[in-house]
Design a protein around this motif. Structure first.
Motif, PDB file in Angstrom:
ATOM      1  N   ALA A  72     -18.666  -2.608   6.292  1.00  6.15           N
ATOM      2  CA  ALA A  72     -18.476  -3.881   6.987  1.00  6.15           C
ATOM      3  C   ALA A  72     -17.407  -3.802   8.077  1.00  6.15           C
ATOM      4  CB  ALA A  72     -18.098  -4.975   5.985  1.00  6.15           C
ATOM      5  N   GLY A  73     -16.776  -2.649   8.241  1.00  7.39           N
ATOM      6  CA  GLY A  73     -15.734  -2.503   9.246  1.00  7.39           C
ATOM      7  C   GLY A  73     -14.384  -3.046   8.821  1.00  7.39           C
ATOM      8  N   ILE A  74     -14.218  -3.322   7.532  1.00  8.44           N
ATOM      9  CA  ILE A  74     -12.956  -3.855   7.019  1.00  8.44           C
ATOM     10  C   ILE A  74     -11.974  -2.706   6.806  1.00  8.44           C
ATOM     11  CG2 ILE A  74     -11.852  -5.043   5.086  1.00  8.44           C
ATOM     12  CD1 ILE A  74     -13.549  -6.860   6.896  1.00  8.44           C
ATOM     13  N   GLU A  75     -10.783  -2.845   7.355  1.00  8.59           N
ATOM     14  CA  GLU A  75      -9.770  -1.794   7.245  1.00  8.59           C
ATOM     15  C   GLU A  75      -8.759  -2.051   6.141  1.00  8.59           C
ATOM     16  OE1 GLU A  75      -8.044  -1.516  11.107  1.00  8.59           O
ATOM     17  OE2 GLU A  75      -9.892  -0.780  12.047  1.00  8.59           O
ATOM     18  N   ARG A  76      -8.603  -3.308   5.752  1.00  7.74           N
ATOM     19  CA  ARG A  76      -7.599  -3.618   4.722  1.00  7.74           C
ATOM     20  C   ARG A  76      -7.995  -4.888   3.972  1.00  7.74           C
ATOM     21  NH1 ARG A  76      -6.067  -4.857   9.631  1.00  7.74           N
ATOM     22  NH2 ARG A  76      -5.364  -2.721  10.011  1.00  7.74           N
ATOM     23  N   VAL A  77      -7.762  -4.854   2.661  1.00  7.15           N
ATOM     24  CA  VAL A  77      -7.929  -6.029   1.801  1.00  7.15           C
ATOM     25  C   VAL A  77      -6.564  -6.284   1.171  1.00  7.15           C
ATOM     26  CG1 VAL A  77      -9.114  -7.024  -0.192  1.00  7.15           C
ATOM     27  CG2 VAL A  77     -10.339  -5.438   1.337  1.00  7.15           C
ATOM     28  N   LEU A  78      -5.928  -7.396   1.545  1.00  2.00           N
ATOM     29  CA  LEU A  78      -4.585  -7.727   1.063  1.00  2.00           C
ATOM     30  C   LEU A  78      -4.725  -8.760  -0.051  1.00  2.00           C
ATOM     31  CD1 LEU A  78      -2.712  -8.045   4.489  1.00  2.00           C
ATOM     32  CD2 LEU A  78      -3.251  -5.986   3.170  1.00  2.00           C
ATOM     33  N   VAL A  79      -4.342  -8.376  -1.260  1.00  3.23           N
ATOM     34  CA  VAL A  79      -4.605  -9.184  -2.452  1.00  3.23           C
ATOM     35  C   VAL A  79      -3.353  -9.937  -2.885  1.00  3.23           C
ATOM     36  CG1 VAL A  79      -5.349  -9.157  -4.866  1.00  3.23           C
ATOM     37  CG2 VAL A  79      -6.385  -7.568  -3.218  1.00  3.23           C
TER      38      VAL A  79
ATOM     39  N   PRO B 166       9.346  -1.985  -6.237  1.00  2.00           N
ATOM     40  CA  PRO B 166       9.694  -3.413  -6.241  1.00  2.00           C
ATOM     41  C   PRO B 166       9.737  -4.012  -4.838  1.00  2.00           C
ATOM     42  CG  PRO B 166      11.608  -2.050  -6.765  1.00  2.00           C
ATOM     43  CD  PRO B 166      10.422  -1.153  -6.795  1.00  2.00           C
ATOM     44  N   GLY B 167       9.144  -5.199  -4.709  1.00  7.25           N
ATOM     45  CA  GLY B 167       9.160  -5.910  -3.449  1.00  7.25           C
ATOM     46  C   GLY B 167       8.203  -5.386  -2.403  1.00  7.25           C
ATOM     47  N   MET B 168       7.395  -4.406  -2.766  1.00  6.12           N
ATOM     48  CA  MET B 168       6.522  -3.765  -1.802  1.00  6.12           C
ATOM     49  C   MET B 168       5.066  -4.152  -2.024  1.00  6.12           C
ATOM     50  SD  MET B 168       8.783  -1.802  -0.220  1.00  6.12           S
ATOM     51  CE  MET B 168       8.094  -0.332   0.516  1.00  6.12           C
ATOM     52  N   ALA B 169       4.284  -4.019  -0.966  1.00  8.05           N
ATOM     53  CA  ALA B 169       2.832  -3.987  -1.121  1.00  8.05           C
ATOM     54  C   ALA B 169       2.454  -2.565  -1.489  1.00  8.05           C
ATOM     55  CB  ALA B 169       2.143  -4.393   0.173  1.00  8.05           C
ATOM     56  N   ILE B 170       1.526  -2.422  -2.428  1.00  7.78           N
ATOM     57  CA  ILE B 170       1.111  -1.082  -2.843  1.00  7.78           C
ATOM     58  C   ILE B 170      -0.381  -0.906  -2.553  1.00  7.78           C
ATOM     59  CG2 ILE B 170       2.927  -0.794  -4.558  1.00  7.78           C
ATOM     60  CD1 ILE B 170       0.951  -1.555  -6.733  1.00  7.78           C
ATOM     61  N   ARG B 171      -0.713   0.211  -1.924  1.00  4.53           N
ATOM     62  CA  ARG B 171      -2.120   0.510  -1.660  1.00  4.53           C
ATOM     63  C   ARG B 171      -2.679   1.283  -2.839  1.00  4.53           C
ATOM     64  NH1 ARG B 171      -5.065   4.551   0.808  1.00  4.53           N
ATOM     65  NH2 ARG B 171      -3.217   5.633   1.599  1.00  4.53           N
ATOM     66  N   VAL B 172      -3.715   0.729  -3.460  1.00  2.00           N
ATOM     67  CA  VAL B 172      -4.255   1.307  -4.692  1.00  2.00           C
ATOM     68  C   VAL B 172      -5.639   1.903  -4.491  1.00  2.00           C
ATOM     69  CG1 VAL B 172      -2.878  -0.181  -6.194  1.00  2.00           C
ATOM     70  CG2 VAL B 172      -5.149  -0.951  -5.450  1.00  2.00           C
ATOM     71  N   SER B 173      -6.172   1.818  -3.268  1.00  2.00           N
ATOM     72  CA  SER B 173      -7.445   2.451  -2.935  1.00  2.00           C
ATOM     73  C   SER B 173      -7.439   2.715  -1.437  1.00  2.00           C
ATOM     74  CB  SER B 173      -8.630   1.558  -3.335  1.00  2.00           C
ATOM     75  OG  SER B 173      -8.836   0.525  -2.380  1.00  2.00           O
ATOM     76  N   GLU B 174      -8.574   3.038  -0.872  1.00  2.00           N
ATOM     77  CA  GLU B 174      -8.614   3.329   0.558  1.00  2.00           C
ATOM     78  C   GLU B 174      -8.251   2.105   1.392  1.00  2.00           C
ATOM     79  OE1 GLU B 174     -12.011   5.431   2.021  1.00  2.00           O
ATOM     80  OE2 GLU B 174     -12.263   6.555   0.160  1.00  2.00           O
ATOM     81  N   VAL B 175      -8.637   0.921   0.932  1.00  2.00           N
ATOM     82  CA  VAL B 175      -8.395  -0.284   1.740  1.00  2.00           C
ATOM     83  C   VAL B 175      -7.627  -1.384   1.010  1.00  2.00           C
ATOM     84  CG1 VAL B 175     -10.483   0.126   3.106  1.00  2.00           C
ATOM     85  CG2 VAL B 175     -10.597  -1.412   1.129  1.00  2.00           C
ATOM     86  N   VAL B 176      -7.492  -1.313  -0.304  1.00  2.00           N
ATOM     87  CA  VAL B 176      -6.942  -2.424  -1.094  1.00  2.00           C
ATOM     88  C   VAL B 176      -5.430  -2.291  -1.270  1.00  2.00           C
ATOM     89  CG1 VAL B 176      -6.977  -3.616  -3.316  1.00  2.00           C
ATOM     90  CG2 VAL B 176      -9.115  -2.788  -2.305  1.00  2.00           C
ATOM     91  N   TRP B 177      -4.722  -3.365  -0.888  1.00  2.00           N
ATOM     92  CA  TRP B 177      -3.281  -3.479  -1.092  1.00  2.00           C
ATOM     93  C   TRP B 177      -3.012  -4.643  -2.038  1.00  2.00           C
ATOM     94  CZ3 TRP B 177       0.560  -0.624   1.647  1.00  2.00           C
ATOM     95  CH2 TRP B 177       0.074   0.204   2.664  1.00  2.00           C
ATOM     96  N   LEU B 178      -2.187  -4.412  -3.058  1.00  2.00           N
ATOM     97  CA  LEU B 178      -1.733  -5.469  -3.958  1.00  2.00           C
ATOM     98  C   LEU B 178      -0.347  -5.905  -3.496  1.00  2.00           C
ATOM     99  CD1 LEU B 178      -2.766  -3.939  -7.417  1.00  2.00           C
ATOM    100  CD2 LEU B 178      -4.168  -5.234  -5.781  1.00  2.00           C
ATOM    101  N   LEU B 179      -0.183  -7.183  -3.216  1.00  2.00           N
ATOM    102  CA  LEU B 179       1.064  -7.697  -2.661  1.00  2.00           C
ATOM    103  C   LEU B 179       2.044  -8.068  -3.766  1.00  2.00           C
ATOM    104  CD1 LEU B 179      -0.381  -9.995   0.158  1.00  2.00           C
ATOM    105  CD2 LEU B 179       0.110  -7.529   0.214  1.00  2.00           C
ATOM    106  N   SER B 180       3.312  -7.782  -3.530  1.00  2.00           N
ATOM    107  CA  SER B 180       4.355  -8.158  -4.485  1.00  2.00           C
ATOM    108  C   SER B 180       4.496  -9.681  -4.499  1.00  2.00           C
ATOM    109  CB  SER B 180       5.685  -7.497  -4.136  1.00  2.00           C
ATOM    110  OG  SER B 180       6.161  -8.003  -2.904  1.00  2.00           O
ATOM    111  N   ARG B 181       5.292 -10.179  -5.426  1.00  2.00           N
ATOM    112  CA  ARG B 181       5.463 -11.633  -5.597  1.00  2.00           C
ATOM    113  C   ARG B 181       6.941 -11.999  -5.489  1.00  2.00           C
ATOM    114  NH1 ARG B 181       2.683 -13.102 -11.074  1.00  2.00           N
ATOM    115  NH2 ARG B 181       3.716 -11.235 -11.835  1.00  2.00           N
ATOM    116  N   PRO B 182       7.367 -12.580  -4.358  1.00  2.17           N
ATOM    117  CA  PRO B 182       6.589 -12.922  -3.169  1.00  2.17           C
ATOM    118  C   PRO B 182       6.489 -11.739  -2.216  1.00  2.17           C
ATOM    119  CG  PRO B 182       8.822 -13.669  -2.881  1.00  2.17           C
ATOM    120  CD  PRO B 182       8.764 -13.056  -4.263  1.00  2.17           C
ATOM    121  N   PHE B 183       5.711 -11.943  -1.143  1.00  2.00           N
ATOM    122  CA  PHE B 183       5.592 -10.932  -0.087  1.00  2.00           C
ATOM    123  C   PHE B 183       5.398 -11.670   1.228  1.00  2.00           C
ATOM    124  CE2 PHE B 183       3.396  -7.717   2.515  1.00  2.00           C
ATOM    125  CZ  PHE B 183       4.229  -6.624   2.309  1.00  2.00           C
TER     126      PHE B 183
END
Length: 271
Positions: free
Chosen positions: A72-79, A98-115
């Protein structure tokens, strides 16, 4: 869960982005939704996902979100994380960054709380978490986790960060859209009072952050209904529905902070 990369913020140039509600690890829906996104707006590169993402990133092999995002041409998924997540793995990964966004796959980032991050110059505040009102029917440490909750520390950190143009949460604020208000009043699934009380306290936390950050637009998932509300002070709230339902996804214009739903007929290819 492997951490491929970390980031303390993002500064994205995107003028328009996708926003998607609860996915619940539904690979079939991803296989339907992302090609529809490609057909509708092929130039978009970013998805903001509002929790109950629900996909497992502990296995080997090509992940369905990566596979269909690339097509689909998506480069990043910010969760912005929800309550129904693999917290038994996510918690340890986040404690390592801590406090960081972490990339857990080619495009998926899990955001810290808060971010906090920027899109097209707009300040974005993400505050994940919510209470599982169905925990009476689930197993602690397996189907629900204490880590799902927004804590006092998270609330304070979100407020300390100052104003934001756009706020992303999983939980609803107390100043909810009418559809959420009706749902809470009717309690159609007959969730027990003690679970509802914890959920109400979480909404109050979200509202206190929203009242401090004063976002022009506040978007959330969790309630499995679509609705929008324009407040008297000019601020807006949008609730997105869950996977397979109308109102699960749409396009957000970052200049105007206006949101346009991707119709279910277009997603399903009915027209």
């Amino acid at each position: 869960m492997q951490i491929h990369e970390t980031a303390d913020t993002f500064d994205l140039p995107d003028k328009r982005v996708w926003v998607v509600g609860d996915l619940h690890g539904n690979a079939g829906w991803i296989q339907t939704l992302l090609p529809a996104m490609r057909r509708h707006a092929p130039s978009l590169r970013t998805i903001l996902q509002l929790g109950d993402y629900g996909f497992d990133h502990g296995h080997l092999g090509t992940h369905p979100v990566d596979y269909w995002s690339k097509r689909a041409g998506i480069e990043r998924v910010l969760v912005t994380l929800g309550n129904h997540e693999e917290w038994d793995h996510i918690t340890a990964a986040q404690e390592n960054a801590p406090g960081m966004a972490i990339r857990v796959s080619e495009v998926v980032w899990l955001l810290s709380r808060p971010f906090r991050f920027k899109i097209a110059g707009r300040e974005v505040l993400s505050l994940g978490g919510a209470s599982s009102v169905d925990k009476a029917f689930r197993t602690a440490g397996k189907d629900w986790f204490e880590e799902e909750l927004i804590t006092e520390r998270m609330e304070a950190a979100a407020i300390t960060g100052g104003p934001a143009d756009l706020m992303l949460t999983h939980e609803s604020p107390t100043a909810a859209v009418p559809e959420v208000q009706r749902l809470l009043m009717n309690n159609p699934h007959e969730f027990p009072p003690e679970a509802l009380a914890i959920s109400a306290a979480q909404r109050e936390r979200v509202q206190r952050v929203a009242d401090a950050a004063l976002p022009h637009l506040h978007m959330h998932g969790h309630m499995h209904v679509f609705g929008d509300l324009e407040r008297d002070d000019g601020r807006s709230v949008v609730s997105l529905d869950r996977d397979t339902f109308a109102g699960n996804a749409g396009v957000l214009d970052m200049a105007t902070l206006s949101f346009e739903i991707l119709p279910l007929a277009d997603i399903r290819g009915w027209r």
